[in-house]
Design a protein around this motif. Sequence first.
Motif, PDB file in Angstrom:
ATOM      1  N   MET A 132       0.836  -1.218   0.000  1.00  0.00           N
ATOM      2  CA  MET A 132       0.000   0.000   0.000  1.00  0.00           C
ATOM      3  C   MET A 132       0.867   1.263   0.000  1.00  0.00           C
ATOM      4  O   MET A 132       0.570   2.233  -0.682  1.00  0.00           O
ATOM      5  N   GLN A 133       1.940   1.213   0.754  1.00  0.00           N
ATOM      6  CA  GLN A 133       2.824   2.373   0.811  1.00  0.00           C
ATOM      7  C   GLN A 133       3.519   2.591  -0.542  1.00  0.00           C
ATOM      8  O   GLN A 133       3.743   3.722  -0.956  1.00  0.00           O
ATOM      9  N   CYS A 155      -4.459  11.310 -16.386  1.00  0.00           N
ATOM     10  CA  CYS A 155      -3.760  10.644 -15.280  1.00  0.00           C
ATOM     11  C   CYS A 155      -4.678  10.664 -14.061  1.00  0.00           C
ATOM     12  O   CYS A 155      -4.978  11.725 -13.520  1.00  0.00           O
ATOM     13  N   HIS A 156      -5.150   9.477 -13.672  1.00  0.00           N
ATOM     14  CA  HIS A 156      -6.079   9.361 -12.539  1.00  0.00           C
ATOM     15  C   HIS A 156      -5.372   8.606 -11.427  1.00  0.00           C
ATOM     16  O   HIS A 156      -4.978   7.457 -11.622  1.00  0.00           O
ATOM     17  N   LEU A 157      -5.223   9.249 -10.294  1.00  0.00           N
ATOM     18  CA  LEU A 157      -4.419   8.661  -9.211  1.00  0.00           C
ATOM     19  C   LEU A 157      -5.294   7.906  -8.206  1.00  0.00           C
ATOM     20  O   LEU A 157      -6.476   8.194  -8.046  1.00  0.00           O
ATOM     21  N   TYR A 158      -4.668   6.952  -7.523  1.00  0.00           N
ATOM     22  CA  TYR A 158      -5.401   5.977  -6.703  1.00  0.00           C
ATOM     23  C   TYR A 158      -5.141   6.155  -5.205  1.00  0.00           C
ATOM     24  O   TYR A 158      -5.595   5.352  -4.404  1.00  0.00           O
ATOM     25  N   ASP A 159      -4.368   7.187  -4.814  1.00  0.00           N
ATOM     26  CA  ASP A 159      -4.041   7.290  -3.381  1.00  0.00           C
ATOM     27  C   ASP A 159      -5.302   7.520  -2.556  1.00  0.00           C
ATOM     28  O   ASP A 159      -6.172   8.303  -2.917  1.00  0.00           O
ATOM     29  N   GLY A 160      -5.362   6.795  -1.435  1.00  0.00           N
ATOM     30  CA  GLY A 160      -6.559   6.802  -0.588  1.00  0.00           C
ATOM     31  C   GLY A 160      -7.294   5.469  -0.712  1.00  0.00           C
ATOM     32  O   GLY A 160      -7.884   4.986   0.239  1.00  0.00           O
ATOM     33  N   GLN A 161      -7.224   4.866  -1.901  1.00  0.00           N
ATOM     34  CA  GLN A 161      -7.999   3.646  -2.156  1.00  0.00           C
ATOM     35  C   GLN A 161      -7.150   2.365  -2.092  1.00  0.00           C
ATOM     36  O   GLN A 161      -7.584   1.300  -2.519  1.00  0.00           O
ATOM     37  N   GLU A 162      -5.940   2.485  -1.566  1.00  0.00           N
ATOM     38  CA  GLU A 162      -4.983   1.366  -1.636  1.00  0.00           C
ATOM     39  C   GLU A 162      -5.494   0.078  -0.995  1.00  0.00           C
ATOM     40  O   GLU A 162      -5.152  -1.025  -1.454  1.00  0.00           O
ATOM     41  N   ALA A 163      -6.323   0.204   0.074  1.00  0.00           N
ATOM     42  CA  ALA A 163      -6.780  -1.015   0.759  1.00  0.00           C
ATOM     43  C   ALA A 163      -7.669  -1.863  -0.146  1.00  0.00           C
ATOM     44  O   ALA A 163      -7.766  -3.085   0.041  1.00  0.00           O
ATOM     45  N   CYS A 164      -8.301  -1.245  -1.124  1.00  0.00           N
ATOM     46  CA  CYS A 164      -9.172  -2.020  -2.030  1.00  0.00           C
ATOM     47  C   CYS A 164      -8.309  -2.952  -2.875  1.00  0.00           C
ATOM     48  O   CYS A 164      -8.536  -4.167  -2.913  1.00  0.00           O
ATOM     49  N   LYS A 377      -8.735  10.051  10.104  1.00  0.00           N
ATOM     50  CA  LYS A 377      -9.489   9.025  10.845  1.00  0.00           C
ATOM     51  C   LYS A 377      -9.468   7.648  10.205  1.00  0.00           C
ATOM     52  O   LYS A 377      -9.655   6.650  10.894  1.00  0.00           O
ATOM     53  N   SER A 378      -9.341   7.567   8.892  1.00  0.00           N
ATOM     54  CA  SER A 378      -9.447   6.222   8.309  1.00  0.00           C
ATOM     55  C   SER A 378      -8.462   5.955   7.180  1.00  0.00           C
ATOM     56  O   SER A 378      -8.780   5.207   6.260  1.00  0.00           O
ATOM     57  N   ASP A 379      -7.302   6.556   7.263  1.00  0.00           N
ATOM     58  CA  ASP A 379      -6.310   6.270   6.226  1.00  0.00           C
ATOM     59  C   ASP A 379      -5.924   4.778   6.286  1.00  0.00           C
ATOM     60  O   ASP A 379      -5.576   4.268   7.351  1.00  0.00           O
ATOM     61  N   PRO A 380      -5.981   4.085   5.160  1.00  0.00           N
ATOM     62  CA  PRO A 380      -5.755   2.633   5.194  1.00  0.00           C
ATOM     63  C   PRO A 380      -4.358   2.232   5.648  1.00  0.00           C
ATOM     64  O   PRO A 380      -4.194   1.206   6.309  1.00  0.00           O
TER      65      PRO A 380
END
Length: 454
Positions: A132-133, A155-164, A377-380
């Motif tokens: 994830m990191q 360019c569409h970035l995915y940071d925040g959604q890594e746990a998926c 509060k909920s960063d993966p």
Amino acid sequence: MKNMLTAISNALCRITGSNVGAQTVSEFLIGQSELVNLTSPAASALATTTKRQPPKPPPVNTKASEAELVTEQPTLLSDPGARAVVSSRAFADFTPKASFEIKKCDVHRLEEGPPGQAELTREQGLHYYRTMQTIRRMELKADQLYKQKIIRGFCHLYDGQEACAMGIEAAINPTDHVITAYRAHGYTYTRGVPVKQILAELTGRKGGIAKGKGGSMHMYAPNFYGGNGIVGAQVPLGAGIALACKYLGNNQVCVTLYGDGAANQGQIFEAYNMAALWKLPCIFICENNKYGMGTSVERSSASTDYYRRGDYIPGLRVDGMDVLSVREATKFAADHCRAGKGPILMELETYRYHGHSMSDPGVSYRTREEIQEVRSKSDPISMLKDRMLSNKMAAMEEFKEMDSEIRKEIEEAALFATSDPEPPLDALCDHIFHNDLPLEVRGTTPWSKLKSSS
Ligand SMILES: Cc1ncc(C[n+]2csc(CCOP(=O)(O)OP(=O)(O)O)c2C)c(N)n1
Ligand SMILES: [Mg+2]
């Protein structure tokens, strides 16, 4: 059909004779961006030659050194469900395994959902953290390269959604199948493509995973079918892949992802219908990141219960910020499919930190406070790290060390992505067709120069 259109576009470029003097693919594309569109099947063919190598977990020590234990800082226990600390700091052993309470899924047409508890081994935890990191850092590097105008176009970035991406990959086999929309960098990585090939694809270089001709939205790997720019279009394709699995009787499943912004399209419901009718092993996953471009889910959907939108298809609503919740739910869904019960739908509640794309600052339709609240509060990544630290499954020093290794890997990958040459112009038309087709239209073969492979 798409291939035909591509071929026609390319032939038109040739016929118009424009862009004379272009030496590289990108120079050519700048002049022809309206006409040339290198589509998925072609790039997919390129990628099949690449060996699939899922990111390997690093070697793991089971003992902490005294120094690590002394420098370890206590962190906030952000997960109220985490068990009490198992071993004391006085012992050098790390906790090899712990059990965590996870948020119960909302269920639709199911008597029972996945368990409310998940086990995590130290090895798994460190592997999930590193993956994830790495995705997070890779996306931040892409942001930087874009702002330096080294990455161009979409360019569409995915940071925040890594746990998926991580949770799904942890629950399926490498031989299972994954298809997603254009926010594809994270999945490209979890499906085994190294960072350097992803960044080089973004910068349009020869060493990119689609040989620099696909870019942000068109990345492929074995059993990973992209990277699709037309919103929702990959969903019937995913049902088709699941149909192939059923036809071949190989007990594999297809994870078919789409966004909340695609969830109201007609073709999604047509795909649901056929998948249910034929009991296809398809896990439909709606990554609900709360927005489709600048439109919030409340403004776009009459019902935001995406997990119920399959009507006759069972569904789960999952905490998509928790890698363990995603893993457990995906395991449950894959078991459901492999048992021959047909498709299942999952809604992953998640959040994207960046705007929709690099041209969207992402703060005109949501507040900075909203983004900050999710981050705090909920960063993966922080959530997993806190869980492991508070259960003595790892030391802070280990995370720091991993972070600096990842930073180094990303810097090296960026160096490659900025120094590797662009593909030559004469490679532009390679990989359009699977075979060399003796096509004739009205007595001419305008695309006779297109080759099936390089
Ligand atoms: C058929 C189609 N309509 C519109 C667009 C333009 N478009 C690109 S992304 C997007 C929003 C999709 O949002 P969502 O599915 O929630 O995915 P997210 O960007 O949040 O990951 C739209 C409308 C498109 N690419 N294809
Ligand atoms: Mg969305």
